[in-house]
Design a protein around this motif. Structure first.
Motif, mmCIF file in Angstrom:
data_model
loop_
_atom_site.group_PDB
_atom_site.id
_atom_site.type_symbol
_atom_site.label_atom_id
_atom_site.label_comp_id
_atom_site.label_asym_id
_atom_site.label_seq_id
_atom_site.Cartn_x
_atom_site.Cartn_y
_atom_site.Cartn_z
ATOM 1 N N ARG A 1 -27.802 38.291 6.463
ATOM 2 C CA ARG A 1 -27.416 36.971 6.143
ATOM 3 C C ARG A 1 -28.546 36.099 5.762
ATOM 4 N NH1 ARG A 1 -23.806 39.782 7.271
ATOM 5 N NH2 ARG A 1 -22.118 39.608 8.551
ATOM 6 N N ASP A 2 -28.182 35.237 4.769
ATOM 7 C CA ASP A 2 -29.133 34.264 4.404
ATOM 8 C C ASP A 2 -28.501 32.916 4.171
ATOM 9 O OD1 ASP A 2 -31.905 35.303 3.252
ATOM 10 O OD2 ASP A 2 -30.444 36.705 2.472
ATOM 11 N N VAL A 3 -29.511 31.889 3.997
ATOM 12 C CA VAL A 3 -28.930 30.617 4.014
ATOM 13 C C VAL A 3 -29.042 29.824 2.742
ATOM 14 C CG1 VAL A 3 -29.216 28.021 4.934
ATOM 15 C CG2 VAL A 3 -29.661 29.964 6.496
ATOM 16 N N TYR A 4 -28.259 29.236 1.975
ATOM 17 C CA TYR A 4 -28.287 28.807 0.733
ATOM 18 C C TYR A 4 -27.828 27.437 0.499
ATOM 19 C CZ TYR A 4 -28.546 33.714 -0.970
ATOM 20 O OH TYR A 4 -29.074 34.866 -1.341
ATOM 21 N N ALA A 5 -28.399 26.919 -0.759
ATOM 22 C CA ALA A 5 -27.937 25.601 -0.944
ATOM 23 C C ALA A 5 -27.433 25.726 -2.461
ATOM 24 C CB ALA A 5 -28.829 24.534 -0.798
ATOM 25 N N VAL A 6 -26.373 24.999 -2.838
ATOM 26 C CA VAL A 6 -25.896 24.769 -4.240
ATOM 27 C C VAL A 6 -25.261 23.476 -4.414
ATOM 28 C CG1 VAL A 6 -23.415 25.750 -3.733
ATOM 29 C CG2 VAL A 6 -24.648 25.994 -5.960
ATOM 30 N N LYS A 7 -25.451 23.029 -5.832
ATOM 31 C CA LYS A 7 -24.854 21.756 -6.146
ATOM 32 C C LYS A 7 -23.071 21.977 -6.056
ATOM 33 C CE LYS A 7 -28.482 19.178 -7.343
ATOM 34 N NZ LYS A 7 -28.733 18.025 -7.070
ATOM 35 N N LEU A 8 -22.391 20.874 -5.793
ATOM 36 C CA LEU A 8 -21.000 21.003 -5.905
ATOM 37 C C LEU A 8 -20.335 21.508 -6.808
ATOM 38 C CD1 LEU A 8 -18.796 20.107 -3.873
ATOM 39 C CD2 LEU A 8 -18.810 17.866 -4.860
ATOM 40 N N THR B 1 -27.509 14.381 -1.713
ATOM 41 C CA THR B 1 -28.051 15.357 -2.726
ATOM 42 C C THR B 1 -27.217 15.948 -3.624
ATOM 43 O OG1 THR B 1 -28.180 16.919 -1.103
ATOM 44 C CG2 THR B 1 -30.143 15.462 -1.281
ATOM 45 N N ASN B 2 -25.740 15.838 -3.235
ATOM 46 C CA ASN B 2 -24.685 16.639 -3.802
ATOM 47 C C ASN B 2 -24.952 18.113 -3.654
ATOM 48 O OD1 ASN B 2 -22.279 16.525 -5.237
ATOM 49 N ND2 ASN B 2 -23.494 16.927 -7.133
ATOM 50 N N ARG B 3 -25.266 18.451 -2.490
ATOM 51 C CA ARG B 3 -25.598 19.891 -2.186
ATOM 52 C C ARG B 3 -24.545 20.356 -0.921
ATOM 53 N NH1 ARG B 3 -31.471 22.346 -1.944
ATOM 54 N NH2 ARG B 3 -31.571 20.890 -0.142
ATOM 55 N N VAL B 4 -24.038 21.562 -1.249
ATOM 56 C CA VAL B 4 -23.328 22.257 -0.425
ATOM 57 C C VAL B 4 -24.150 23.550 0.238
ATOM 58 C CG1 VAL B 4 -21.336 24.059 0.184
ATOM 59 C CG2 VAL B 4 -20.872 21.957 -1.560
ATOM 60 N N PHE B 5 -24.193 23.490 1.726
ATOM 61 C CA PHE B 5 -25.029 24.463 2.326
ATOM 62 C C PHE B 5 -24.005 25.544 2.837
ATOM 63 C CE2 PHE B 5 -27.541 20.545 2.351
ATOM 64 C CZ PHE B 5 -28.635 20.957 2.061
ATOM 65 N N TYR B 6 -24.484 26.816 2.768
ATOM 66 C CA TYR B 6 -23.795 27.877 3.345
ATOM 67 C C TYR B 6 -24.566 29.242 3.622
ATOM 68 C CZ TYR B 6 -24.153 29.733 -1.404
ATOM 69 O OH TYR B 6 -24.586 30.348 -2.537
ATOM 70 N N GLN B 7 -24.005 30.206 4.339
ATOM 71 C CA GLN B 7 -24.418 31.560 4.697
ATOM 72 C C GLN B 7 -23.790 32.489 3.866
ATOM 73 O OE1 GLN B 7 -23.373 33.609 8.023
ATOM 74 N NE2 GLN B 7 -25.411 33.484 8.684
ATOM 75 N N SER B 8 -24.382 33.425 3.335
ATOM 76 C CA SER B 8 -23.593 34.679 2.578
ATOM 77 C C SER B 8 -24.541 35.775 2.698
ATOM 78 C CB SER B 8 -23.438 34.087 1.080
ATOM 79 O OG SER B 8 -24.778 34.280 0.435
ATOM 80 N N VAL B 9 -23.911 36.757 2.279
ATOM 81 C CA VAL B 9 -24.292 38.426 2.198
ATOM 82 C C VAL B 9 -24.822 38.476 0.625
ATOM 83 C CG1 VAL B 9 -23.235 38.995 4.125
ATOM 84 C CG2 VAL B 9 -22.012 39.261 1.946
ATOM 85 N N GLU B 10 -25.141 37.706 -0.032
ATOM 86 C CA GLU B 10 -25.576 38.092 -1.369
ATOM 87 C C GLU B 10 -26.763 38.957 -1.599
ATOM 88 O OE1 GLU B 10 -26.237 35.729 -5.655
ATOM 89 O OE2 GLU B 10 -26.131 34.740 -3.831
ATOM 90 N N ASN B 11 -27.699 38.625 -0.437
ATOM 91 C CA ASN B 11 -28.739 39.795 -0.257
ATOM 92 C C ASN B 11 -28.464 41.131 0.441
ATOM 93 O OD1 ASN B 11 -31.605 40.505 -0.745
ATOM 94 N ND2 ASN B 11 -32.166 39.539 1.348
ATOM 95 N N GLY B 12 -27.369 41.406 0.367
ATOM 96 C CA GLY B 12 -26.698 42.976 1.074
ATOM 97 C C GLY B 12 -26.018 42.646 2.183
ATOM 98 N N SER B 13 -24.971 43.273 2.383
ATOM 99 C CA SER B 13 -23.901 42.870 3.324
ATOM 100 C C SER B 13 -24.463 43.141 4.724
ATOM 101 C CB SER B 13 -22.551 43.814 2.872
ATOM 102 O OG SER B 13 -22.920 45.184 3.158
ATOM 103 N N ILE B 14 -25.405 43.751 5.186
ATOM 104 C CA ILE B 14 -25.744 43.955 6.388
ATOM 105 C C ILE B 14 -27.070 42.817 6.823
ATOM 106 C CG2 ILE B 14 -25.670 46.410 6.506
ATOM 107 C CD1 ILE B 14 -28.821 46.578 6.622
#
Length: 735
Positions: free
Chosen positions: A392-399, A377-390
């Motif tokens: 954690r959310d799971v995201y997918a994005v194209k390469l 699917t050419n997608r990278v999966f990661y976790q980030s604090v984009e929704n606030g530093s306290i």
């Protein structure tokens, strides 16, 4: 400080006034496991992407089994192996598949060495033939299959061995291994502790070569600890421990060719640290990460067995660079790399020659976990604090950085474990109001397929106790909006005054203010709130997930800005009408103990009591890798070490101070506490202290934690609670 709370998390089931809420939490319950959450054992995703395996333990039969489950139905498909069917094995504690999943390595009789290292008896189990083979009669370390599962490499007494499973022969690769002198294939103490690395060897993709790091710790000073035990005479544990400014192990890298049995050294110039080695998808190309002593210069080398060595990536930083395990090679040998070079931790894509192809993620937020790349699917999966530093959310994005999608939906702490083909993931979720919940999700869109495990029973149980919500907000300190949580007594009355008890850790890149379910300490804070204390925690400058500048401001000055923030926060909270500014305490463990000690000394007009467990009291006593990463060496930065060391100003102690340490702490040595005690004695300062015989940095086992927390609770009650009266406060002016 913001006078309104940005949000208050209330426990489900606690809102109703008709619910019985009169039970009080006890230390016996906390440390007896009464509030333990149900979870999932670490799972292995099968290569087909449709199934996974879990290690299960039958407590009645005292046997272990590896069971296979279907992702879509979550139903058990089969038991691959059970110790009840194996001769000579009562149970096993971990397992590792070969790459083709035809064989397993089973761990038995495992004993710890240090934090991550283990010795054990290991067996190879052939799934098809059901044959079981003992790898070695001796207890060994880090057995690892070759790519075709025909061999196992392992370490015994600091030397590397390779066992051929077909003909049952063993070849000794190195011969110079010697305790406290030469180590081959596994790491020394400081690499294990600070680079989170034990196995220091790796197979290439075809199994023709093995690469390994050699540690020469001849010049590293020895550290010794008395072990009191139960015998007539104490014994002594002696190991190599490089303290800040002292000699480290001299490291070198070698490749061993199995066919010719020849070993060759890899030329890495003046490599000081080799924190990671990893073969690429090219059987001839080895990747090596090399750092300088200051850890602010990192080079990624590609060593080609036929063409030599070259640098493909080189990064520097004005402060330091953190080592990760995120380096991932794609099919074309281009690679994924994470870096803070734009001020926030993000994902980058480089060609196999080291040319930057794209910054995959970007923005004023941090990537906190990298899960992997799906070629289909050419997608990278990661976790980030984009929704606030306290959170954690799971995201997918194209390469290429486009089509970003948030897969998790609930606000709190989400973490994902993906299937091998990235078609499914198991999401673990918790928040301050919801205990751990595990669900199966579709990786295409994050949609929940079904629930696997919940903790509804625990939630119902907790609802019968006097639980107070954990209130999250921010507090403006020294020009920064700092994350904070607060717990108030259940019957809180804003017209009354309450003593304040603060907790912090404050180490570089750490976080204590996060939206997740309660741990053991949180139940303790609830118990203290029941007694009439307000509990608060503030993540000051130097903590993580708010960008590199916020984290690295403490560089070369550990204990300066962090302490200033805790003192300022306590002063500001003391101005609240419901806080008794004459009764403010602080506590912490390890780095937190260093902080609480400094706080009661430098903030002696603010804090009336402090508890320090296993504290660093001088960074001169701590190890090279951690300390020099943030402080450089004592020879280069003497003022940074000494001006922020509580040993330099024991005479400032005015309040009540409890000092605690385990005598068998191989990490933060009890030397720290002994020197602090002597400094206070010579300053004619009264204090309380406790030494836990033979306990390591965790101070646990049997009734140890119960006794420890009883001691700390009694100390808080005596010196901060109603028992303290106005004796301490009489010397202070109400803020």
């Amino acid at each position: 400080m913001k006078r309104h709370y940005t949000f208050i998390l209330l426990f489900v089931g606690l809102i109703s006034l008709t619910t019985a809420q009169n039970q009080k939490i006890t230390l016996e319950e906390i440390w007896g496991g009464a509030f333990r959450t149900e979870g999932m054992d670490v799972l292995h995703s099968m290569k087909n992407g449709k199934q996974y395996t879990v290690l299960n333990f039958d407590r009645t039969a005292k046997s272990s089994s590896i069971d296979k489950y279907n992702y879509q139905t979550l139903e058990k498909v089969e038991t691959i192996v059970s110790s009840s069917n194996l001769d000579g094995i009562d149970n096993f504690s971990s397992y590792t598949f070969s790459k083709d999943e035809s064989k397993l390595i089973l761990a038995t009789n495992v004993e710890p060495i240090f934090r991550r290292s283990r010795l054990g008896k290991y067996y190879v189990y052939d799934i098809a033939s059901k044959e079981l083979k003992l790898i070695s009669e001796d207890k060994i370390q880090e057995p690892t299959f070759s790519p075709d599962a025909s061999k196992v490499a392992y370490v015994f007494k600091n030397n590397i061995y390779i066992k051929d499973l077909k003909n049952n022969t063993t070849v000794q690769v190195t011969t110079d291994g010697e305790k406290n002198k030469i180590i081959n294939g596994v790491t020394d103490w400081v690499y294990e502790e600070e680079f989170s690395l034990v196995r220091a060897f790796d197979w290439n993709k075809t199994g023709t070569h093995l690469t390994f790091i050699r540690f020469d710790e001849s010049k590293v000073p020895e550290f010794s600890m008395d072990i009191y035990g139960e015998t007539l005479y104490p014994t002594e544990q002696v190991f190599k421990y490089p303290k800040a400014g002292e000699d480290n192990s001299e490291v070198s890298l070698f490749t061993y060719e199995l066919g010719s049995k020849k070993t060759q050294k890899v030329d890495l110039g003046e490599a000081y640290y080799i924190p990671r080695i990893q073969w690429t998808n090219n059987e001839d190309v080895l990747s090596v990460q090399v750092m300088n002593r200051h850890q602010n210069d990192i080079k990624l080398y590609f060593h080609n067995l036929k063409k030599g060595t070259n640098v493909v990536l080189h990064e520097t930083d004005k402060a330091y660079i953190d080592i990760t395990d995120n380096l991932t090679f794609l099919n074309d040998n281009s690679f994924i790399w994470t870096s803070e070079k734009d001020g926030f931790n993000h994902i980058y894509h480089y060609s196999k020659e080291g040319k930057l192809l794209n910054q995959v993620t970007k923005g004023p937020w941090e990537v906190t976990n990298y899960y992997g790349y799906d070629e289909k699917t050419n997608r990278v999966f990661y976790q980030s604090v984009e929704n606030g530093s306290i959170n954690r959310d799971v995201y997918a994005v194209k390469l290429n950085g486009k089509d970003k999608e948030r897969l998790s939906s609930e606000e709190g702490t989400n973490n994902a474990t993906f299937s091998a083909d990235f078609s499914y993931y198991i999401n673990s979720f918790s928040s301050a109001s919801m205990p751990n919940r595990y669900t199966l999700n579709d990786s295409k869109n994050g949609k929940e397929i079904k629930e696997i495990v919940n903790n509804d029973a625990l939630l119902k149980k907790v609802s019968s106790y006097e639980i107070s919500p954990k209130e999250f907000t921010t507090i403006n300190i020294n020009g920064n909006e700092l994350n904070m949580w607060m717990i108030k007594p259940k019957d809180f009355d804003p017209n009354k005054e309450y003593p304040l008890f603060m907790y912090q850790y404050s180490g570089p890149g750490s976080q204590q203010v996060s939206n997740r379910w309660m741990g053991a300490n949180d139940y303790w804070y609830q118990m203290l709130a029941e007694k009439g204390y307000v509990i608060a925690c503030v993540d000051g400058r130097g903590t993580g997930f708010k960008g590199a500048d916020f984290k690295k401001v403490t560089y070369k000055e550990l204990g300066k800005y962090e302490v200033e923030d805790q003192i300022a926060a306590a002063k500001k909270l003391g101005e609240l009408p419901y806080i008794d500014a004459n009764r403010i305490g602080i506590w912490g463990w390890s780095y937190g103990g260093f902080m609480s000690t400094n706080s009661i000394l430098k903030g002696n007009d603010v804090f009336s009591m402090a508890i320090a467990v296993a504290p660093v009291t001088s960074w001169r006593f701590y190890d090279t890798v951690y300390t020099e990463r943030y402080m450089q060496t004592p020879q280069e930065n003497a003022s940074g070490y000494d001006e922020n060391s509580p040993l330099s100003y024991p005479e400032l102690l005015k309040g009540d101070y409890l000092l605690i340490h385990g005598s068998g702490d191989d990490n933060v040595h009890v030397q720290n506490t002994m020197r602090m005690a002597e400094a206070l004695i010579q300053a004619n300062k009264q204090f309380d202290w406790a030494i836990y015989p033979d306990n390591n940095h965790g101070i646990y086992g049997g009734n140890t934690r119960l006794q420890l927390y009883t001691k700390m609770t009694n100390f808080i009650d005596e010196h901060l609670g109603d028992k303290a009266g106005d004796v301490q406060g009489s010397e202070k002016i109400k803020k």
